[in-house]
Design an enzyme around this catalytic site. Structure first.
Site, PDB file in Angstrom:
ATOM      1  N   SER A 110       0.834  -1.203   0.000  1.00  0.00           N
ATOM      2  CA  SER A 110       0.000   0.000   0.000  1.00  0.00           C
ATOM      3  C   SER A 110       0.863   1.244   0.000  1.00  0.00           C
ATOM      4  CB  SER A 110      -0.917   0.025   1.224  1.00  0.00           C
ATOM      5  OG  SER A 110      -0.188   0.402   2.376  1.00  0.00           O
ATOM      6  N   ASP A 111       0.306   2.344  -0.486  1.00  0.00           N
ATOM      7  CA  ASP A 111       0.993   3.612  -0.315  1.00  0.00           C
ATOM      8  C   ASP A 111       1.062   3.882   1.187  1.00  0.00           C
ATOM      9  OD1 ASP A 111       2.301   5.981  -0.724  1.00  0.00           O
ATOM     10  OD2 ASP A 111       0.913   6.729  -2.244  1.00  0.00           O
ATOM     11  N   TRP A 112       1.995   4.727   1.560  1.00  0.00           N
ATOM     12  CA  TRP A 112       2.306   4.926   2.985  1.00  0.00           C
ATOM     13  C   TRP A 112       1.086   5.499   3.728  1.00  0.00           C
ATOM     14  CZ3 TRP A 112       5.477   2.427   0.494  1.00  0.00           C
ATOM     15  CH2 TRP A 112       6.755   2.098   0.929  1.00  0.00           C
TER      16      TRP A 112
ATOM     17  N   GLY B 230      -1.847   4.093   3.396  1.00  0.00           N
ATOM     18  CA  GLY B 230      -2.996   3.867   2.518  1.00  0.00           C
ATOM     19  C   GLY B 230      -3.703   2.533   2.721  1.00  0.00           C
TER      20      GLY B 230
ATOM     21  N   MET C 154       1.948  -0.676   4.252  1.00  0.00           N
ATOM     22  CA  MET C 154       3.023   0.286   4.481  1.00  0.00           C
ATOM     23  C   MET C 154       2.343   1.559   4.931  1.00  0.00           C
ATOM     24  SD  MET C 154       5.859  -1.328   3.938  1.00  0.00           S
ATOM     25  CE  MET C 154       7.108  -0.087   3.965  1.00  0.00           C
TER      26      MET C 154
END
Ligand code: BGC
Length: 749
Positions: free
Chosen positions: A261-263, A265, A281
């Protein structure tokens, strides 16, 4: 579960037996039995350790079994400086200065698949030196909005151009032994409310426009990791979007690697686990203990955990870990990569306008006035995640001074105040603006005009900066900031030999600058060697050959999402990335945090313009832009001979003779668009389907061949839920830009 994998292996073996090439994704299946053995020895706790971050830029392996951690780094324009384990603050290392490569839109302006490959190669070489396993890039979303905060990171408004470059960047990087993590999947086209916005896009547009770059990077490039975006698509967060992650990415495209995942997210345990996420993440609140508990209570199966671990291990075993005593023993930035950065920069610069032959600079020029802070301010950092700690960066002024040598005087004046965005200086600074739209500063203006009067030629450096174009927010408009229009008007009045160079990642409104600038150059944020490349072009050592990867609208309101009122949506939502690090949120209990997040408004972004993104809109609606997609002049003229067109098997083939009619070597980017006179399905007026960069010596002629695979002419049939071909006449439009079509031919498919 295991049945599914034996099926995949059998399919791969069958492909080999039938002589069909193994797809790049199937290469990830090389270690399945070793992975079976590893998983069989792992405890549930060890497996779940792999499903979330270990540090801010790593996720765990299994030390007991000799499986190394996965080390990540941003991406996409250079290996990001080392941060402290639990955040983004600098770790203060000495050897982590990297090569700063030109930013995304600059790479795309080269329209060169070969340069995209080399760029990826350069990133790959430096990632190995830093001991990184996965690079968080390339960033390949479509540039939907001229104001988009990440337009500069992304490649193009066109899916075919973005897809070709994304695929080659991916191959270049992965051929060096590091994995890419293509981002942000998908439909991440705005920063406004990026952590909560629901991008509502119809299936055909999704497939034909927004997913194309990801599809090619996965299917043909073999991308091993994918980063789901912060936003929602059609109601579901990308990190738990069954349609995007399971149905399309894995089942249709055959993706065998893992998603992270985006940080900040990741949004839930069950959603993420069931609908396609492998690694949270950062943090472990969703994919840590709650997964163990869910398996213990039977809400999730251990087979599902095994499957996710398997997908991570495939990448882990495909990417060789760099031993700790080898990584970071040499400076990250390497001469070979600096050379790549220079080559890309040289081919990215776009000559937008050249009236009165001001460029290349005349040999008898003795005094140049360089005006504008964008000539001296480094562009490597800022913009949040994509900043680079560059070993060095040649600014435009340095590049010009070095090239000018002793015989030409180069004077500099700042001209305007620089807008700092949120990075306000602690004490008042005469060179820093207090508002983005403040008028020109009289003292700076007077100093610049005085220099302009004394000079043979003025080079004005305008544009934006990475406080204005940045991750986390979109621009309010595309106006040139802090009185730049006023400055250029005064300079032109003082000395009409004026060249404007725009240093920005996205388009700007040029209506005021245009009448005061006989020559205009788009110079981008062009990496460590940006100043060198720019000077080479200005002085005529090389001919400019970049072509715009996006449209410069005459005015913002002309652009599709604005014209239709789809953007901006005024709902204040929230950027979850920012929220995650908010002091008060960190103090909340998980339940309070959840309640707070749920209390946020639910912003929506409607994509009712459909496929009419960028030039597809301007062409179809007959709206004239300031500079069209694909536009870019040279110092020579190119002759386009008669076009021969035919359909042979599954390929539309075109050939023609291209002549360099000028007196110096130059590259031309030839572009082939398609329009469909007989279509019963709705299509944009024309679409880019093939392109090539061709180098020709002075006076040289070459036969150029272009091909369009017929499968690339299909559309997504929403009735059948499949790709479909509409037979009939095709008009082939060959030219030097989307608004500069030189030859036409017709074929039938
Ligand atoms: C960005 C990603 C980036 C990540 C890690 C996020 O805010 O959206 O592109 O890779 O941070 O720095």
């Amino acid at each position: 579960m295991f049945r599914r994998f034996s099926f995949i292996i059998a399919a791969a073996l069958l492909a080999v037996a039938c002589g069909r090439p193994v797809s790049p994704q199937d290469r990830l299946l090389a270690h399945e039995s070793q992975i079976d053995a590893i998983i069989a020895q792992m405890t549930l706790e060890e497996k779940v350790e792999m499903l979330h971050s270990k540090t801010n830029m790593s996720s765990a392996g299994v030390a007991r079994l000799g499986i190394a951690d996965m080390h990540y780094a941003d991406g996409p324009f250079g290996i990001r400086e080392e941060g402290v384990p639990d955040g983004f603050q600098s770790a203060g290392w000495q050897l982590d200065s990297a090569t700063y490569f030109p930013t995304g839109s600059a790479l795309a302006a080269t329209w060169s698949e070969d340069l995209a490959y080399l760029y990826g190669k350069g990133m790959g070489i430096e990632s190995r030196l830093r001991g990184k396993d996965v690079i968080l890039g390339p960033a390949i979303n479509i540039q939907r909005l001229p104001v988009g905060g990440r337009t500069y990171e992304y490649l193009s408004e066109d899916p075919a151009l973005s897809a070709a470059l994304a695929m080659r960047y991916t191959r270049g990087l992965q051929d060096q032994g590091t994995a890419v993590c293509i981002k942000h999947y998908a439909v991440n086209n705005q920063e406004t409310n990026r952590g909560s916005v629901d991008a509502q896009v119809d299936e055909r547009t999704l497939r034909e426009i927004y997913l194309k770059p990801f599809e090619r990077a996965v299917v043909e490039g073999g991308a091993m990791c994918v980063m789901p975006a912060y936003n929602k698509v059609n109601g579901y967060y990308c990190s738990e979007n069954e349609h995007l992650l399971n149905e399309i990415l894995r089942d249709e495209w055959g993706f065998k690697g893992y998603t992270l995942s985006d940080w900040g997210g990741t949004h839930s345990t069950m959603g993420a686990m069931l609908h396609g996420l492998n690694v949270q993440m950062t943090g472990s609140n969703y994919l840590g203990q709650p997964v163990i508990d869910s398996v213990r209570t039977g809400a999730l199966t251990e087979e599902l955990v095994n499957e996710k671990v398997r997908q991570i291990l495939r990448v882990r075993l495909a990417v060789e870990a760099v031993p700790d005593d080898v990584a970071n023993t040499r400076m990250t930035s390497q001469p070979e990569c600096q050379e790549i950065a220079r080559k890309v920069a040289e081919r990215s610069i776009v000559l937008l306008k050249n009236e009165g032959g001001l460029l290349p600079l005349r040999k008898d020029i003795r005094r140049i006035a360089v005006i504008g802070q964008n000539a001296v301010l480094p562009t490597q950092s800022g913009g949040v995640g994509a900043g680079v700690k560059a070993l060095y960066e040649i600014t435009p002024l340095e590049g010009i001074r070095r090239r000018a040598g002793a015989g030409i005087g180069v004077d500099y004046a700042p001209g305007y105040r620089n807008y700092p965005g949120r990075r306000r200086p602690s004490a008042p600074d005469p060179l820093v603006a207090s508002a983005i739209d403040e008028p020109a500063d009289p003292a700076l203006l007077a100093e610049a005009v005085a220099l302009a009067r004394e000079a043979d030629l003025v080079i004005f450096f305008g544009g934006t900066n990475k406080n204005i174009e940045t991750e986390g927010s979109d621009r309010a408009d595309i106006q040139l900031p802090a009185g730049q229009n006023e400055v250029v008007a005064a300079l032109y009045a003082a000395n009409p030999n004026l060249v404007s160079v725009l240093i920005s990642g996205g388009p700007c409104d040029l209506r005021s600058l245009e009448p005061n600038s006989p020559a205009i150059v788009q110079g981008w944020w062009n990496g460590s060697e940006g100043g060198t490349a720019l000077a080479e072009v200005l002085f005529g050592d090389i001919a400019p050959s970049g072509k715009l990867p996006f449209t410069f609208p005459a005015k913002l309101e002309d652009s599709p999402a604005f014209a239709l009122g789809n953007f901006p949506d005024k709902t204040a939502g929230g950027d979850l990335f920012t929220l995650r690090y908010r002091e008060d949120m960190l103090k909340m209990t998980p339940a309070e945090r959840q309640a707070f997040l749920e209390s946020l408004p639910k912003p929506v972004s409607k994509y009712t313009e459909g496929a009419l993104v960028g030039y597809r809109w301007y062409d179809t609606k007959g709206v004239k832009p300031m500079y069209a997609f694909g536009h870019g002049l040279s110092y020579v003229r190119f002759g386009y001979g008669e076009m021969n067109a035919s359909v042979s098997g599954e390929v539309v083939k075109v050939s023609f003779e291209l002549t360099n009619e000028g007196g110096m070597e130059a590259d031309e980017v030839v572009q082939l668009y398609v329009s469909r006179p007989d279509a019963t399905v709705v299509w944009p007026a024309k679409e880019l389907k093939a392109f090539a960069r061709v180098r020709l010596g002075a006076g040289e002629k070459k036969t150029v061949s272009l091909e369009i695979p017929v499968r690339d002419l299909r559309y997504w049939n929403v009735q059948t839920g499949a790709w479909d071909l509409e037979h009939g006449r095709l008009e082939l439009l060959l030219g030097a830009a989307s608004d500069d079509i030189r030859r036409r031919a017709e074929v039938s498919i």
